[in-house]
Design an enzyme around this catalytic site. Structure first.
Site, PDB file in Angstrom:
ATOM      1  N   GLY A   1       0.815  -1.206   0.000  1.00  0.00           N
ATOM      2  CA  GLY A   1       0.000   0.000   0.000  1.00  0.00           C
ATOM      3  C   GLY A   1       0.845   1.250   0.000  1.00  0.00           C
ATOM      4  O   GLY A   1       1.991   1.254   0.443  1.00  0.00           O
TER       5      GLY A   1
ATOM      6  N   GLY B   1       0.463   5.501   0.845  1.00  0.00           N
ATOM      7  CA  GLY B   1      -0.353   6.582   1.359  1.00  0.00           C
ATOM      8  C   GLY B   1       0.326   7.914   1.149  1.00  0.00           C
ATOM      9  O   GLY B   1       1.404   8.007   0.555  1.00  0.00           O
ATOM     10  N   ALA B   2      -0.327   8.972   1.655  1.00  0.00           N
ATOM     11  CA  ALA B   2       0.208  10.314   1.471  1.00  0.00           C
ATOM     12  C   ALA B   2       1.510  10.519   2.241  1.00  0.00           C
ATOM     13  O   ALA B   2       2.341  11.336   1.868  1.00  0.00           O
ATOM     14  CB  ALA B   2      -0.826  11.342   1.919  1.00  0.00           C
ATOM     15  N   PHE B   3       1.693   9.767   3.320  1.00  0.00           N
ATOM     16  CA  PHE B   3       2.846  10.001   4.183  1.00  0.00           C
ATOM     17  C   PHE B   3       3.831   8.840   4.215  1.00  0.00           C
ATOM     18  O   PHE B   3       4.819   8.902   4.925  1.00  0.00           O
ATOM     19  CB  PHE B   3       2.375  10.308   5.611  1.00  0.00           C
ATOM     20  CG  PHE B   3       1.507  11.522   5.695  1.00  0.00           C
ATOM     21  CD1 PHE B   3       2.065  12.785   5.725  1.00  0.00           C
ATOM     22  CD2 PHE B   3       0.128  11.407   5.729  1.00  0.00           C
ATOM     23  CE1 PHE B   3       1.276  13.911   5.797  1.00  0.00           C
ATOM     24  CE2 PHE B   3      -0.673  12.530   5.808  1.00  0.00           C
ATOM     25  CZ  PHE B   3      -0.103  13.788   5.836  1.00  0.00           C
ATOM     26  N   GLY B   4       3.556   7.770   3.465  1.00  0.00           N
ATOM     27  CA  GLY B   4       4.491   6.664   3.520  1.00  0.00           C
ATOM     28  C   GLY B   4       4.079   5.483   2.670  1.00  0.00           C
ATOM     29  O   GLY B   4       2.960   5.408   2.160  1.00  0.00           O
TER      30      GLY B   4
ATOM     31  N   LYS C   1       6.031   0.166   7.594  1.00  0.00           N
ATOM     32  CA  LYS C   1       5.584   1.449   7.046  1.00  0.00           C
ATOM     33  C   LYS C   1       6.744   2.435   7.092  1.00  0.00           C
ATOM     34  O   LYS C   1       7.280   2.722   8.160  1.00  0.00           O
ATOM     35  CB  LYS C   1       4.400   1.996   7.848  1.00  0.00           C
ATOM     36  CG  LYS C   1       3.905   3.362   7.384  1.00  0.00           C
ATOM     37  CD  LYS C   1       2.730   3.828   8.239  1.00  0.00           C
ATOM     38  CE  LYS C   1       2.230   5.195   7.812  1.00  0.00           C
ATOM     39  NZ  LYS C   1       1.087   5.653   8.650  1.00  0.00           N
TER      40      LYS C   1
ATOM     41  N   ASP D   1     -10.441   9.421  11.064  1.00  0.00           N
ATOM     42  CA  ASP D   1     -10.329   9.026   9.653  1.00  0.00           C
ATOM     43  C   ASP D   1     -10.709   7.564   9.478  1.00  0.00           C
ATOM     44  O   ASP D   1     -10.057   6.830   8.736  1.00  0.00           O
ATOM     45  CB  ASP D   1      -8.910   9.279   9.144  1.00  0.00           C
ATOM     46  CG  ASP D   1      -8.839   9.247   7.615  1.00  0.00           C
ATOM     47  OD1 ASP D   1      -9.864   9.561   6.971  1.00  0.00           O
ATOM     48  OD2 ASP D   1      -7.776   8.907   7.077  1.00  0.00           O
TER      49      ASP D   1
END
EC number: 2.7.11.24
Length: 447
Positions: free
Chosen positions: A30, A32-35, A52, A144
Protein backbone atom coordinates in the site's frame (compact mmCIF):
# COMPACT_ATOMS: atom_id res chain seq x y z
CA UNK A 1 22.04 -13.34 23.13
CA UNK A 2 22.51 -9.94 21.56
CA UNK A 3 22.10 -9.80 17.83
CA UNK A 4 23.81 -7.11 15.78
CA UNK A 5 21.77 -5.99 12.80
CA UNK A 6 22.86 -4.27 9.62
CA UNK A 7 20.97 -2.18 7.11
CA UNK A 8 20.46 -3.05 3.49
CA UNK A 9 18.77 -1.09 0.71
CA UNK A 10 16.18 -2.09 -1.86
CA UNK A 11 13.86 -0.17 -4.14
CA UNK A 12 10.07 -0.51 -3.98
CA UNK A 13 8.11 1.45 -6.61
CA UNK A 14 11.13 3.70 -7.03
CA UNK A 15 11.30 4.36 -3.29
CA UNK A 16 14.39 3.34 -1.35
CA UNK A 17 13.58 1.03 1.55
CA UNK A 18 16.50 0.95 3.97
CA UNK A 19 15.81 -1.68 6.60
CA UNK A 20 17.70 -4.07 8.81
CA UNK A 21 18.54 -7.64 7.90
CA UNK A 22 16.05 -8.74 10.53
CA UNK A 23 13.36 -8.25 7.86
CA UNK A 24 13.32 -10.10 4.53
CA UNK A 25 11.08 -10.76 1.50
CA UNK A 26 9.73 -7.23 1.07
CA UNK A 27 6.64 -6.76 -1.08
CA UNK A 28 4.58 -3.58 -1.51
CA UNK A 29 1.07 -3.64 -0.07
CA UNK A 30 0.00 0.00 0.00
CA UNK A 31 0.96 3.61 -0.59
CA UNK A 32 -0.35 6.58 1.36
CA UNK A 33 0.21 10.31 1.47
CA UNK A 34 2.85 10.00 4.18
CA UNK A 35 4.49 6.66 3.52
CA UNK A 36 4.83 3.34 1.76
CA UNK A 37 3.83 0.04 3.37
CA UNK A 38 5.48 -3.28 2.56
CA UNK A 39 4.97 -6.78 3.84
CA UNK A 40 8.00 -8.66 5.12
CA UNK A 41 9.07 -11.63 7.20
CA UNK A 42 10.58 -11.10 10.63
CA UNK A 43 13.52 -13.51 10.55
CA UNK A 44 13.65 -13.58 14.36
CA UNK A 45 10.07 -14.75 14.83
CA UNK A 46 9.36 -16.09 11.31
CA UNK A 47 6.12 -14.11 11.43
CA UNK A 48 4.82 -11.82 8.66
CA UNK A 49 4.91 -8.11 9.44
CA UNK A 50 4.02 -4.81 7.81
CA UNK A 51 6.71 -2.13 7.54
CA UNK A 52 5.58 1.45 7.05
CA UNK A 53 8.19 3.91 5.85
CA UNK A 54 7.60 7.49 6.99
CA UNK A 55 9.19 9.52 4.24
CA UNK A 56 11.30 12.51 5.29
CA UNK A 57 9.79 12.72 8.79
CA UNK A 58 11.95 15.72 9.68
CA UNK A 59 11.51 17.71 6.47
CA UNK A 60 9.03 20.07 8.16
CA UNK A 61 7.90 20.74 11.71
CA UNK A 62 4.34 19.74 10.76
CA UNK A 63 5.41 16.33 9.46
CA UNK A 64 7.76 15.78 12.39
CA UNK A 65 4.94 16.51 14.84
CA UNK A 66 2.55 14.22 12.95
CA UNK A 67 5.07 11.37 13.07
CA UNK A 68 5.70 12.00 16.77
CA UNK A 69 1.95 11.93 17.44
CA UNK A 70 1.45 8.66 15.57
CA UNK A 71 4.33 7.01 17.43
CA UNK A 72 3.04 8.20 20.81
CA UNK A 73 -0.43 6.87 20.01
CA UNK A 74 0.83 3.51 18.78
CA UNK A 75 2.86 3.12 21.97
CA UNK A 76 -0.08 4.04 24.20
CA UNK A 77 -3.01 2.27 22.52
CA UNK A 78 -2.72 -1.48 23.11
CA UNK A 79 -5.86 -3.42 22.22
CA UNK A 80 -6.76 -6.54 20.25
CA UNK A 81 -8.73 -4.55 17.69
CA UNK A 82 -6.04 -1.91 17.11
CA UNK A 83 -2.90 -2.38 15.08
CA UNK A 84 0.06 -3.10 17.36
CA UNK A 85 3.52 -1.55 17.06
CA UNK A 86 6.15 -4.31 17.17
CA UNK A 87 9.29 -2.40 16.24
CA UNK A 88 10.48 1.03 15.19
CA UNK A 89 13.84 2.12 13.83
CA UNK A 90 15.60 5.03 12.18
CA UNK A 91 17.59 4.43 9.00
CA UNK A 92 20.89 6.10 8.05
CA UNK A 93 18.90 8.12 5.49
CA UNK A 94 16.87 9.55 8.40
CA UNK A 95 13.63 7.82 7.47
CA UNK A 96 11.53 6.28 10.22
CA UNK A 97 10.04 2.81 9.90
CA UNK A 98 7.09 1.46 11.91
CA UNK A 99 6.80 -2.32 12.08
CA UNK A 100 3.37 -3.77 12.90
CA UNK A 101 1.42 -6.97 12.55
CA UNK A 102 0.53 -7.93 9.00
CA UNK A 103 -3.13 -8.45 8.21
CA UNK A 104 -4.17 -10.23 5.02
CA UNK A 105 -6.37 -7.50 3.57
CA UNK A 106 -8.47 -4.47 4.42
CA UNK A 107 -12.22 -4.05 4.45
CA UNK A 108 -12.22 -1.87 1.33
CA UNK A 109 -10.58 -4.58 -0.75
CA UNK A 110 -12.76 -7.27 0.80
CA UNK A 111 -15.96 -5.42 -0.08
CA UNK A 112 -14.79 -5.06 -3.67
CA UNK A 113 -14.44 -8.82 -4.06
CA UNK A 114 -17.54 -10.27 -2.40
CA UNK A 115 -20.70 -9.44 -0.43
CA UNK A 116 -20.50 -10.16 3.28
CA UNK A 117 -22.60 -12.85 4.91
CA UNK A 118 -24.59 -11.81 7.96
CA UNK A 119 -22.31 -13.47 10.50
CA UNK A 120 -19.21 -11.76 9.10
CA UNK A 121 -20.98 -8.41 8.98
CA UNK A 122 -21.99 -8.70 12.63
CA UNK A 123 -18.55 -9.84 13.74
CA UNK A 124 -16.72 -7.09 11.87
CA UNK A 125 -19.02 -4.38 13.24
CA UNK A 126 -18.63 -5.79 16.74
CA UNK A 127 -14.84 -5.61 16.51
CA UNK A 128 -14.91 -2.06 15.11
CA UNK A 129 -17.07 -0.88 18.00
CA UNK A 130 -15.01 -2.84 20.52
CA UNK A 131 -11.89 -1.04 19.30
CA UNK A 132 -13.63 2.35 19.31
CA UNK A 133 -14.82 1.86 22.88
CA UNK A 134 -11.20 1.49 23.95
CA UNK A 135 -9.91 4.36 21.78
CA UNK A 136 -12.58 6.76 23.02
CA UNK A 137 -11.97 5.77 26.65
CA UNK A 138 -8.35 6.87 26.14
CA UNK A 139 -9.53 10.35 25.15
CA UNK A 140 -8.72 9.84 21.47
CA UNK A 141 -10.76 10.38 18.31
CA UNK A 142 -9.59 8.44 15.27
CA UNK A 143 -11.02 11.04 12.81
CA UNK A 144 -10.33 9.03 9.65
CA UNK A 145 -12.21 5.77 10.06
CA UNK A 146 -12.92 4.17 6.67
CA UNK A 147 -12.83 0.66 5.16
CA UNK A 148 -9.21 0.97 3.99
CA UNK A 149 -8.16 1.71 7.59
CA UNK A 150 -9.76 -1.50 8.85
CA UNK A 151 -7.46 -4.50 8.47
CA UNK A 152 -8.62 -8.12 8.49
CA UNK A 153 -6.74 -11.42 8.52
CA UNK A 154 -7.69 -14.92 7.41
CA UNK A 155 -9.22 -15.64 10.83
CA UNK A 156 -11.53 -12.61 10.46
CA UNK A 157 -9.65 -10.80 13.22
CA UNK A 158 -10.08 -7.07 12.67
CA UNK A 159 -7.76 -4.23 13.58
CA UNK A 160 -8.17 -0.48 13.18
CA UNK A 161 -5.06 1.25 11.84
CA UNK A 162 -3.65 4.62 10.77
CA UNK A 163 -3.78 6.85 13.84
CA UNK A 164 -1.70 9.56 12.19
CA UNK A 165 -4.69 11.90 12.08
CA UNK A 166 -6.10 11.05 15.50
CA UNK A 167 -6.80 13.93 17.85
CA UNK A 168 -7.75 14.76 21.40
CA UNK A 169 -11.36 14.91 22.52
CA UNK A 170 -11.67 18.68 22.35
CA UNK A 171 -14.75 20.78 21.58
CA UNK A 172 -12.58 23.24 19.65
CA UNK A 173 -10.97 21.46 16.72
CA UNK A 174 -8.61 22.92 14.16
CA UNK A 175 -10.10 21.41 11.04
CA UNK A 176 -11.58 18.30 9.50
CA UNK A 177 -9.71 15.51 7.87
CA UNK A 178 -11.95 12.45 7.49
CA UNK A 179 -12.59 11.03 4.04
CA UNK A 180 -15.74 12.62 2.63
CA UNK A 181 -17.91 9.51 2.31
CA UNK A 182 -17.55 8.77 6.02
CA UNK A 183 -17.55 12.35 7.31
CA UNK A 184 -20.06 13.21 10.01
CA UNK A 185 -22.44 16.09 9.23
CA UNK A 186 -21.27 18.13 12.24
CA UNK A 187 -17.80 18.28 10.68
CA UNK A 188 -19.27 19.92 7.59
CA UNK A 189 -21.60 22.19 9.54
CA UNK A 190 -19.53 23.09 12.60
CA UNK A 191 -16.05 21.81 11.86
CA UNK A 192 -14.55 23.39 14.99
CA UNK A 193 -16.90 21.51 17.30
CA UNK A 194 -16.93 17.75 17.21
CA UNK A 195 -16.06 14.82 19.42
CA UNK A 196 -15.88 11.02 19.49
CA UNK A 197 -19.32 10.82 17.89
CA UNK A 198 -17.72 11.47 14.49
CA UNK A 199 -16.17 7.99 14.70
CA UNK A 200 -19.58 6.45 15.43
CA UNK A 201 -20.99 8.13 12.31
CA UNK A 202 -18.09 6.76 10.26
CA UNK A 203 -18.68 3.30 11.72
CA UNK A 204 -22.36 3.60 10.78
CA UNK A 205 -21.42 4.47 7.21
CA UNK A 206 -19.11 1.44 7.14
CA UNK A 207 -21.91 -0.72 8.58
CA UNK A 208 -24.23 0.37 5.76
CA UNK A 209 -21.49 -0.22 3.18
CA UNK A 210 -20.96 -3.75 4.46
CA UNK A 211 -24.72 -4.32 4.09
CA UNK A 212 -25.04 -2.93 0.56
CA UNK A 213 -21.54 -3.46 -0.82
CA UNK A 214 -21.17 0.20 -1.79
CA UNK A 215 -20.77 3.54 0.03
CA UNK A 216 -23.95 4.91 1.57
CA UNK A 217 -23.11 8.60 1.03
CA UNK A 218 -20.78 8.86 -2.03
CA UNK A 219 -20.68 12.65 -2.20
CA UNK A 220 -18.95 14.29 -5.15
CA UNK A 221 -18.15 17.40 -3.09
CA UNK A 222 -19.13 18.93 0.25
CA UNK A 223 -22.45 20.29 -0.99
CA UNK A 224 -23.42 17.03 -2.67
CA UNK A 225 -22.31 15.08 0.41
CA UNK A 226 -24.59 17.09 2.66
CA UNK A 227 -27.42 16.84 0.15
CA UNK A 228 -27.42 13.04 -0.04
CA UNK A 229 -27.26 12.81 3.75
CA UNK A 230 -30.43 14.90 3.97
CA UNK A 231 -32.02 12.69 1.30
CA UNK A 232 -31.99 9.90 3.88
CA UNK A 233 -32.09 11.69 7.24
CA UNK A 234 -34.14 14.70 6.24
CA UNK A 235 -33.33 18.31 7.06
CA UNK A 236 -31.13 18.85 10.12
CA UNK A 237 -33.10 19.54 13.31
CA UNK A 238 -33.16 22.99 14.89
CA UNK A 239 -30.78 21.92 17.67
CA UNK A 240 -28.15 21.11 15.05
CA UNK A 241 -28.74 24.29 13.04
CA UNK A 242 -28.33 26.36 16.21
CA UNK A 243 -24.76 25.06 16.59
CA UNK A 244 -23.62 26.41 13.20
CA UNK A 245 -21.12 29.23 13.72
CA UNK A 246 -20.31 30.09 10.12
CA UNK A 247 -22.66 32.67 8.65
CA UNK A 248 -22.17 31.33 5.13
CA UNK A 249 -22.86 27.74 6.21
CA UNK A 250 -25.96 28.85 8.10
CA UNK A 251 -27.28 30.71 5.05
CA UNK A 252 -26.69 27.66 2.87
CA UNK A 253 -28.42 25.22 5.22
CA UNK A 254 -31.44 27.43 5.87
CA UNK A 255 -31.85 28.12 2.15
CA UNK A 256 -32.38 24.44 1.36
CA UNK A 257 -35.94 23.18 0.92
CA UNK A 258 -37.29 21.11 3.79
CA UNK A 259 -36.82 17.37 3.45
CA UNK A 260 -38.53 14.64 5.41
CA UNK A 261 -36.49 11.64 6.53
CA UNK A 262 -36.82 8.31 4.76
CA UNK A 263 -37.68 5.49 7.20
CA UNK A 264 -34.71 3.17 7.56
CA UNK A 265 -37.08 0.20 7.35
CA UNK A 266 -37.98 1.39 3.85
CA UNK A 267 -34.43 2.24 2.79
CA UNK A 268 -33.03 -1.08 4.08
CA UNK A 269 -35.95 -3.39 3.36
CA UNK A 270 -33.99 -6.65 3.46
CA UNK A 271 -32.31 -5.91 6.77
CA UNK A 272 -33.55 -7.46 9.99
CA UNK A 273 -35.22 -5.06 12.46
CA UNK A 274 -32.46 -5.18 15.09
CA UNK A 275 -29.81 -4.34 12.46
CA UNK A 276 -31.94 -1.47 11.15
CA UNK A 277 -32.40 -0.16 14.69
CA UNK A 278 -28.67 -0.11 15.44
CA UNK A 279 -27.82 1.52 12.11
CA UNK A 280 -30.43 4.19 12.72
CA UNK A 281 -28.97 4.92 16.16
CA UNK A 282 -25.49 5.34 14.68
CA UNK A 283 -26.55 7.63 11.82
CA UNK A 284 -28.23 10.41 13.79
CA UNK A 285 -27.88 14.04 12.70
CA UNK A 286 -27.47 15.32 16.25
CA UNK A 287 -24.18 13.92 17.63
CA UNK A 288 -25.43 14.27 21.20
CA UNK A 289 -28.17 11.75 20.39
CA UNK A 290 -25.90 9.32 18.56
CA UNK A 291 -25.28 5.99 20.28
CA UNK A 292 -21.90 5.48 21.97
CA UNK A 293 -19.54 2.63 21.16
CA UNK A 294 -20.11 1.11 24.59
CA UNK A 295 -23.89 1.21 24.28
CA UNK A 296 -23.75 -0.11 20.72
CA UNK A 297 -21.89 -3.19 21.95
CA UNK A 298 -24.86 -4.03 24.19
CA UNK A 299 -27.38 -3.71 21.33
CA UNK A 300 -29.38 -6.89 20.57
CA UNK A 301 -27.95 -7.03 17.05
CA UNK A 302 -24.49 -7.72 18.50
CA UNK A 303 -25.69 -10.10 21.21
CA UNK A 304 -23.99 -13.16 19.65
CA UNK A 305 -20.59 -11.57 20.30
CA UNK A 306 -21.15 -9.19 23.21
CA UNK A 307 -19.14 -10.06 26.32
CA UNK A 308 -19.07 -7.34 29.00
CA UNK A 309 -16.05 -8.99 30.65
CA UNK A 310 -13.98 -8.81 27.46
CA UNK A 311 -14.57 -5.28 26.15
CA UNK A 312 -11.83 -3.35 27.95
CA UNK A 313 -11.24 0.35 28.27
CA UNK A 314 -7.89 2.12 28.43
CA UNK A 315 -5.95 2.06 31.67
CA UNK A 316 -5.17 5.76 31.33
CA UNK A 317 -6.04 8.76 29.21
CA UNK A 318 -3.61 9.59 26.44
CA UNK A 319 -1.37 12.56 27.26
CA UNK A 320 -2.09 15.25 24.69
CA UNK A 321 0.09 17.96 26.26
CA UNK A 322 2.29 18.07 23.18
CA UNK A 323 -0.59 18.67 20.79
CA UNK A 324 -0.59 22.47 20.86
CA UNK A 325 3.19 22.74 20.91
CA UNK A 326 4.79 24.66 18.05
CA UNK A 327 8.36 23.39 18.10
CA UNK A 328 11.21 23.50 15.58
CA UNK A 329 12.15 20.37 13.66
CA UNK A 330 15.32 19.82 15.69
CA UNK A 331 13.36 19.65 18.93
CA UNK A 332 10.82 17.22 17.49
CA UNK A 333 13.76 15.14 16.28
CA UNK A 334 15.15 14.86 19.81
CA UNK A 335 11.71 14.06 21.19
CA UNK A 336 11.31 11.33 18.59
CA UNK A 337 14.69 9.79 19.43
CA UNK A 338 13.72 9.71 23.07
CA UNK A 339 10.47 7.89 22.25
CA UNK A 340 12.33 5.36 20.11
CA UNK A 341 14.82 4.69 22.90
CA UNK A 342 11.96 4.35 25.37
CA UNK A 343 10.23 1.83 23.09
CA UNK A 344 13.40 -0.26 23.04
CA UNK A 345 13.73 0.20 26.82
CA UNK A 346 17.05 1.95 26.44
CA UNK A 347 17.67 4.71 29.01
CA UNK A 348 18.17 8.22 27.65
CA UNK A 349 20.37 10.38 29.87
CA UNK A 350 18.90 13.62 28.51
CA UNK A 351 15.13 13.12 28.41
CA UNK A 352 13.11 11.32 31.06
CA UNK A 353 9.83 10.01 29.57
CA UNK A 354 8.24 10.35 33.01
CA UNK A 355 8.91 14.10 33.12
CA UNK A 356 6.25 16.63 32.19
CA UNK A 357 6.03 17.56 28.54
CA UNK A 358 7.41 21.04 29.25
CA UNK A 359 10.44 19.53 30.97
CA UNK A 360 10.97 17.15 28.05
CA UNK A 361 10.77 20.04 25.59
CA UNK A 362 13.29 22.02 27.64
CA UNK A 363 15.67 19.06 27.67
CA UNK A 364 15.17 18.43 23.95
CA UNK A 365 15.71 22.08 23.10
CA UNK A 366 18.91 22.15 25.14
CA UNK A 367 20.10 18.97 23.45
CA UNK A 368 19.37 20.36 19.99
CA UNK A 369 21.20 23.59 20.82
CA UNK A 370 24.17 21.63 22.18
CA UNK A 371 24.23 19.64 18.95
CA UNK A 372 24.25 22.82 16.87
CA UNK A 373 27.14 24.22 18.89
CA UNK A 374 28.99 20.93 18.59
CA UNK A 375 28.55 20.98 14.83
CA UNK A 376 29.63 24.62 14.59
CA UNK A 377 32.78 23.82 16.56
CA UNK A 378 33.46 20.86 14.30
CA UNK A 379 33.02 23.01 11.20
CA UNK A 380 35.31 25.68 12.65
CA UNK A 381 37.96 23.09 13.43
CA UNK A 382 37.70 21.69 9.92
CA UNK A 383 38.00 25.17 8.46
CA UNK A 384 41.10 25.93 10.52
CA UNK A 385 42.63 22.62 9.56
CA UNK A 386 41.97 23.29 5.89
CA UNK A 387 43.56 26.72 6.19
CA UNK A 388 46.69 25.19 7.72
CA UNK A 389 46.96 22.80 4.79
CA UNK A 390 46.58 25.56 2.21
CA UNK A 391 49.73 26.09 0.21
CA UNK A 392 51.04 22.67 1.17
CA UNK A 393 48.85 20.31 -0.81
CA UNK A 394 47.10 22.50 -3.36
CA UNK A 395 46.35 19.68 -5.74
CA UNK A 396 45.16 17.25 -3.09
CA UNK A 397 43.00 19.79 -1.29
CA UNK A 398 40.31 19.87 -3.95
CA UNK A 399 40.04 16.09 -3.94
CA UNK A 400 39.87 16.02 -0.16
CA UNK A 401 37.08 18.59 0.00
CA UNK A 402 35.10 16.80 -2.68
CA UNK A 403 35.42 13.54 -0.79
CA UNK A 404 34.53 15.16 2.53
CA UNK A 405 31.40 16.76 1.16
CA UNK A 406 30.05 13.43 -0.02
CA UNK A 407 31.16 11.22 2.81
CA UNK A 408 28.35 9.96 5.01
CA UNK A 409 28.81 9.13 8.64
CA UNK A 410 28.55 5.47 9.61
CA UNK A 411 26.48 6.59 12.58
CA UNK A 412 22.74 6.90 11.80
CA UNK A 413 22.30 9.38 14.62
CA UNK A 414 25.02 11.71 13.37
CA UNK A 415 24.60 14.12 10.47
CA UNK A 416 26.94 14.23 7.50
CA UNK A 417 30.14 16.26 7.54
CA UNK A 418 28.82 18.87 5.14
CA UNK A 419 27.22 21.25 7.61
CA UNK A 420 23.84 19.67 8.40
CA UNK A 421 22.45 19.63 11.91
CA UNK A 422 23.92 16.51 13.54
CA UNK A 423 21.33 13.91 14.38
CA UNK A 424 23.28 12.84 17.43
CA UNK A 425 21.66 15.19 19.91
CA UNK A 426 22.72 12.96 22.77
CA UNK A 427 26.45 12.80 22.14
CA UNK A 428 27.15 12.38 25.84
CA UNK A 429 24.72 9.50 26.06
CA UNK A 430 26.97 6.46 26.01
CA UNK A 431 24.12 4.02 25.46
CA UNK A 432 22.80 5.89 22.44
CA UNK A 433 26.25 6.03 20.92
CA UNK A 434 26.69 2.29 21.42
CA UNK A 435 23.51 1.76 19.44
CA UNK A 436 24.54 4.14 16.70
CA UNK A 437 27.99 2.70 16.22
CA UNK A 438 26.71 -0.70 15.08
CA UNK A 439 26.43 -0.07 11.33
CA UNK A 440 23.61 2.41 11.75
CA UNK A 441 21.32 0.11 13.68
CA UNK A 442 19.98 -0.45 17.13
CA UNK A 443 21.24 -3.59 18.85
CA UNK A 444 18.24 -5.53 20.11
CA UNK A 445 18.47 -8.28 22.71
CA UNK A 446 16.77 -11.60 22.04
CA UNK A 447 16.83 -14.59 24.32
Amino acid sequence: MASQEEFYRTQIFGTVFEITNRYADLNPVGMGAFGLVCSAVDTYTQQPVAIKKIMKPFSTAVLAKRTYRELKLLKHLRHENLICLEDIFLSPLEDIYFVTELQGTDLHRLLQTRPLEKQFLQYFLYQILRGLKYVHSAGVIHRDLKPSNILINENCDLKICDFGLARIQDPQMTGYVSTRYYRAPEIMLTWQKYNVEVDIWSAGCIFAEMIEGKPLFPGKDHVHQFSIITDLLGSPPKDVIDTICSENTLKFVTSLPHRDPVPFTERFKNLKPDAVDLLEKMLVFDPKKRITAGDALTHPYLAPYHDPTDEPVADAKFDWNFNDADLPVDTWRVMMYSEILDFHQVPDSQINPNDTFDDQVAAATAAAEAARQQQQQKQQQQKQQQQRHQGVEHGAQHVQLQHGAKQLSADPLVGDSNGGIPLNVSAANETLNNFANQAAQYATDFE
